[in-house]
Design a protein around this motif. Structure first.
Motif, PDB file in Angstrom:
ATOM      1  N   LEU A 209      -1.831  -5.958   3.743  1.00 26.86           N
ATOM      2  CA  LEU A 209      -0.751  -6.765   3.173  1.00 26.86           C
ATOM      3  C   LEU A 209       0.002  -5.992   2.094  1.00 26.86           C
ATOM      4  CD1 LEU A 209      -2.464 -10.281   2.854  1.00 26.86           C
ATOM      5  CD2 LEU A 209      -0.897  -9.465   4.630  1.00 26.86           C
ATOM      6  N   VAL A 210      -0.743  -5.216   1.296  1.00 25.64           N
ATOM      7  CA  VAL A 210      -0.111  -4.411   0.243  1.00 25.64           C
ATOM      8  C   VAL A 210       0.805  -3.364   0.861  1.00 25.64           C
ATOM      9  CG1 VAL A 210      -0.504  -2.778  -1.634  1.00 25.64           C
ATOM     10  CG2 VAL A 210      -2.002  -4.769  -1.378  1.00 25.64           C
ATOM     11  N   HIS A 211       0.318  -2.637   1.849  1.00 22.95           N
ATOM     12  CA  HIS A 211       1.101  -1.554   2.452  1.00 22.95           C
ATOM     13  C   HIS A 211       2.337  -2.098   3.165  1.00 22.95           C
ATOM     14  CE1 HIS A 211      -1.813   1.334   1.253  1.00 22.95           C
ATOM     15  NE2 HIS A 211      -2.732   0.984   2.125  1.00 22.95           N
ATOM     16  N   LEU A 212       2.172  -3.228   3.859  1.00 20.05           N
ATOM     17  CA  LEU A 212       3.301  -3.793   4.593  1.00 20.05           C
ATOM     18  C   LEU A 212       4.397  -4.270   3.634  1.00 20.05           C
ATOM     19  CD1 LEU A 212       4.662  -4.702   7.178  1.00 20.05           C
ATOM     20  CD2 LEU A 212       3.315  -6.831   7.068  1.00 20.05           C
ATOM     21  N   ARG A 213       4.005  -4.992   2.595  1.00 16.10           N
ATOM     22  CA  ARG A 213       5.000  -5.498   1.650  1.00 16.10           C
ATOM     23  C   ARG A 213       5.627  -4.361   0.855  1.00 16.10           C
ATOM     24  NH1 ARG A 213       9.028  -8.804   0.840  1.00 16.10           N
ATOM     25  NH2 ARG A 213       9.229  -9.532  -1.320  1.00 16.10           N
ATOM     26  N   ARG A 214       4.824  -3.385   0.461  1.00 14.58           N
ATOM     27  CA  ARG A 214       5.368  -2.265  -0.299  1.00 14.58           C
ATOM     28  C   ARG A 214       6.362  -1.479   0.557  1.00 14.58           C
ATOM     29  NH1 ARG A 214       4.456   0.754  -5.037  1.00 14.58           N
ATOM     30  NH2 ARG A 214       6.297   2.086  -5.091  1.00 14.58           N
ATOM     31  N   TRP A 215       6.070  -1.310   1.827  1.00 14.73           N
ATOM     32  CA  TRP A 215       7.009  -0.628   2.720  1.00 14.73           C
ATOM     33  C   TRP A 215       8.325  -1.384   2.784  1.00 14.73           C
ATOM     34  CZ3 TRP A 215       8.980  -2.416   7.497  1.00 14.73           C
ATOM     35  CH2 TRP A 215       9.741  -1.474   8.201  1.00 14.73           C
ATOM     36  N   MET A 216       8.265  -2.705   2.864  1.00 15.31           N
ATOM     37  CA  MET A 216       9.479  -3.526   2.929  1.00 15.31           C
ATOM     38  C   MET A 216      10.280  -3.419   1.626  1.00 15.31           C
ATOM     39  SD  MET A 216       7.996  -6.929   4.855  1.00 15.31           S
ATOM     40  CE  MET A 216       9.601  -7.726   4.933  1.00 15.31           C
ATOM     41  N   LEU A 217       9.591  -3.407   0.490  1.00 13.04           N
ATOM     42  CA  LEU A 217      10.278  -3.296  -0.798  1.00 13.04           C
ATOM     43  C   LEU A 217      10.887  -1.913  -0.984  1.00 13.04           C
ATOM     44  CD1 LEU A 217       7.816  -5.212  -3.158  1.00 13.04           C
ATOM     45  CD2 LEU A 217      10.019  -6.008  -2.298  1.00 13.04           C
ATOM     46  N   ASP A 218      10.157  -0.886  -0.558  1.00 15.53           N
ATOM     47  CA  ASP A 218      10.664   0.487  -0.696  1.00 15.53           C
ATOM     48  C   ASP A 218      11.915   0.711   0.140  1.00 15.53           C
ATOM     49  OD1 ASP A 218       8.820   1.406  -2.526  1.00 15.53           O
ATOM     50  OD2 ASP A 218       7.382   2.046  -0.998  1.00 15.53           O
ATOM     51  N   MET A 219      12.096  -0.083   1.183  1.00 10.39           N
ATOM     52  CA  MET A 219      13.298   0.015   2.003  1.00 10.39           C
ATOM     53  C   MET A 219      14.514  -0.546   1.273  1.00 10.39           C
ATOM     54  SD  MET A 219      12.495   1.417   4.951  1.00 10.39           S
ATOM     55  CE  MET A 219      13.724   0.861   6.127  1.00 10.39           C
ATOM     56  N   ARG A 220      14.264  -1.422   0.298  1.00  7.45           N
ATOM     57  CA  ARG A 220      15.366  -2.099  -0.410  1.00  7.45           C
ATOM     58  C   ARG A 220      15.644  -1.512  -1.784  1.00  7.45           C
ATOM     59  NH1 ARG A 220      13.182  -7.832  -0.939  1.00  7.45           N
ATOM     60  NH2 ARG A 220      15.137  -8.115  -2.103  1.00  7.45           N
ATOM     61  N   PHE A 221      14.594  -1.085  -2.500  1.00  8.81           N
ATOM     62  CA  PHE A 221      14.739  -0.642  -3.878  1.00  8.81           C
ATOM     63  C   PHE A 221      14.119   0.745  -4.054  1.00  8.81           C
ATOM     64  CE2 PHE A 221      13.673  -5.309  -4.342  1.00  8.81           C
ATOM     65  CZ  PHE A 221      14.996  -5.734  -4.429  1.00  8.81           C
ATOM     66  N   THR A 222      14.492   1.363  -5.173  1.00 11.70           N
ATOM     67  CA  THR A 222      13.789   2.560  -5.627  1.00 11.70           C
ATOM     68  C   THR A 222      12.745   2.095  -6.642  1.00 11.70           C
ATOM     69  OG1 THR A 222      15.741   3.949  -5.342  1.00 11.70           O
ATOM     70  CG2 THR A 222      13.977   4.784  -6.776  1.00 11.70           C
ATOM     71  N   LEU A 223      11.491   2.088  -6.236  1.00 17.54           N
ATOM     72  CA  LEU A 223      10.412   1.552  -7.058  1.00 17.54           C
ATOM     73  C   LEU A 223       9.579   2.660  -7.657  1.00 17.54           C
ATOM     74  CD1 LEU A 223       9.210  -1.334  -4.714  1.00 17.54           C
ATOM     75  CD2 LEU A 223      10.564  -1.570  -6.791  1.00 17.54           C
ATOM     76  N   GLN A 224       9.047   2.378  -8.829  1.00 19.64           N
ATOM     77  CA  GLN A 224       8.177   3.319  -9.521  1.00 19.64           C
ATOM     78  C   GLN A 224       6.879   2.620  -9.885  1.00 19.64           C
ATOM     79  OE1 GLN A 224       9.784   4.805 -13.184  1.00 19.64           O
ATOM     80  NE2 GLN A 224       8.008   6.070 -13.661  1.00 19.64           N
ATOM     81  N   ASP A 225       5.758   3.193  -9.494  1.00 23.53           N
ATOM     82  CA  ASP A 225       4.469   2.591  -9.822  1.00 23.53           C
ATOM     83  C   ASP A 225       4.212   2.699 -11.316  1.00 23.53           C
ATOM     84  OD1 ASP A 225       3.808   1.870  -7.243  1.00 23.53           O
ATOM     85  OD2 ASP A 225       2.909   3.811  -6.788  1.00 23.53           O
ATOM     86  N   VAL A 226       3.644   1.633 -11.875  1.00 21.93           N
ATOM     87  CA  VAL A 226       3.321   1.582 -13.304  1.00 21.93           C
ATOM     88  C   VAL A 226       1.836   1.361 -13.446  1.00 21.93           C
ATOM     89  CG1 VAL A 226       3.698   0.372 -15.477  1.00 21.93           C
ATOM     90  CG2 VAL A 226       5.592   0.654 -13.863  1.00 21.93           C
ATOM     91  N   GLU A 227       1.157   2.280 -14.099  1.00 24.06           N
ATOM     92  CA  GLU A 227      -0.279   2.161 -14.330  1.00 24.06           C
ATOM     93  C   GLU A 227      -0.523   1.618 -15.736  1.00 24.06           C
ATOM     94  OE1 GLU A 227      -2.581   2.634 -12.162  1.00 24.06           O
ATOM     95  OE2 GLU A 227      -1.310   3.488 -10.574  1.00 24.06           O
ATOM     96  N   MET A 228      -1.528   0.743 -15.876  1.00 22.01           N
ATOM     97  CA  MET A 228      -1.894   0.234 -17.177  1.00 22.01           C
ATOM     98  C   MET A 228      -2.600   1.313 -17.977  1.00 22.01           C
ATOM     99  SD  MET A 228      -3.114  -3.693 -16.660  1.00 22.01           S
ATOM    100  CE  MET A 228      -4.496  -3.259 -15.647  1.00 22.01           C
ATOM    101  N   GLU A 229      -2.243   1.423 -19.238  1.00 18.05           N
ATOM    102  CA  GLU A 229      -2.859   2.436 -20.094  1.00 18.05           C
ATOM    103  C   GLU A 229      -4.255   2.013 -20.519  1.00 18.05           C
ATOM    104  OE1 GLU A 229      -0.228   3.041 -23.343  1.00 18.05           O
ATOM    105  OE2 GLU A 229       1.391   3.815 -22.070  1.00 18.05           O
TER     106      GLU A 229
END
Length: 229
Positions: A209-229
């Motif tokens: 589910l994560v990979h499928l949704r992330r693929w769909m979002l990456d097709m629409r936006f330029t996304l940047q992963d944010v890691e918690m410090e």
């Protein structure tokens, strides 16, 4: 965590003082550094509690907005089978949510809109599992644009009144129609705010589910992963 910026943002470093509940948007609500948008009462708490605590330690003021927090009417409650009533016991869930909000130390606001199970309940004679699946399917197909406009309008008012610098909404992992509706509303209202999307729990525990949704979002936006410090 993923984010995209639509303008500059900076931390105010203000001290947090809990209200805690905002009862009406017709009143002054004060300023917030971060606004979380939670489709249902427990979504932001389950998905973002650790992140919220870190932001509070940094001195940021946080508001959690729960969208679908209205319970069923008496007639709607009578038409629901026992399995569905567990999901729609909003009085108990709301009390639990208030406890969590106070424990986190954040302010909160309830939009009091009705979730997809009440918007598309289906015939009473159908088994609860079929009604549940039908409600989800109808929510995905219909998209409930009138409800989305209500959410968008209220979020616009909250952003204007709070002067928030960061808006954080659901990514829509799991494709729950309510989560997708809120995700779209968040995407449309962000202007100068930094907008981020959190991974929806528990759906984010399923890699497919994560990979499928992330693929769909990456097709629409330029996304940047944010890691918690």
């Amino acid at each position: 965590w993923s984010s995209r910026s639509r303008g500059s943002s900076s931390s105010s470093g203000s001290n947090h003082c809990s209200m805690p509940e905002i009862l009406s948007l017709d009143r002054t609500i004060g300023q917030y550094d971060v606004v979380y948008v939670s489709p249902h009462l427990d979504d932001a708490a389950f998905s973002c509690a650790e992140r919220i605590r870190l932001q509070l330690k940094e001195g940021k003021k946080v508001l959690v907005v729960s969208v679908f927090s209205a319970g069923p009417s008496d007639d709607e409650s009578k038409s629901m089978g026992a399995p569905l009533k567990v999901f729609l016991d909003l009085e108990t869930r709301r009390e639990e949510d208030q406890i969590v909000m106070r424990e986190l130390g954040v302010d909160y606001y309830y939009m009091d809109l009705k979730e997809v199970l009440m918007r598309h309940p289906g015939p009473k004679w159908l088994p609860s599992t079929i009604r549940l699946a039908g409600a989800f399917l109808l929510g995905l197909v219909c998209r409930d644009k009138d409800v989305q406009l209500q959410v968008t309008h209220q979020l616009q008012r909250i952003i204007a009144k709070s002067s928030c610098e960061s808006l954080i909404g659901p990514a829509g992992i799991g494709f729950h129609p309510d989560h997708l509706l809120v995700h779209t509303a968040c995407s449309r209202v962000a202007n100068k705010q930094k907008i981020s999307y959190y991974y929806d729990f528990p759906y984010c525990t399923y890699p497919v589910l994560v990979h499928l949704r992330r693929w769909m979002l990456d097709m629409r936006f330029t996304l940047q992963d944010v890691e918690m410090e």
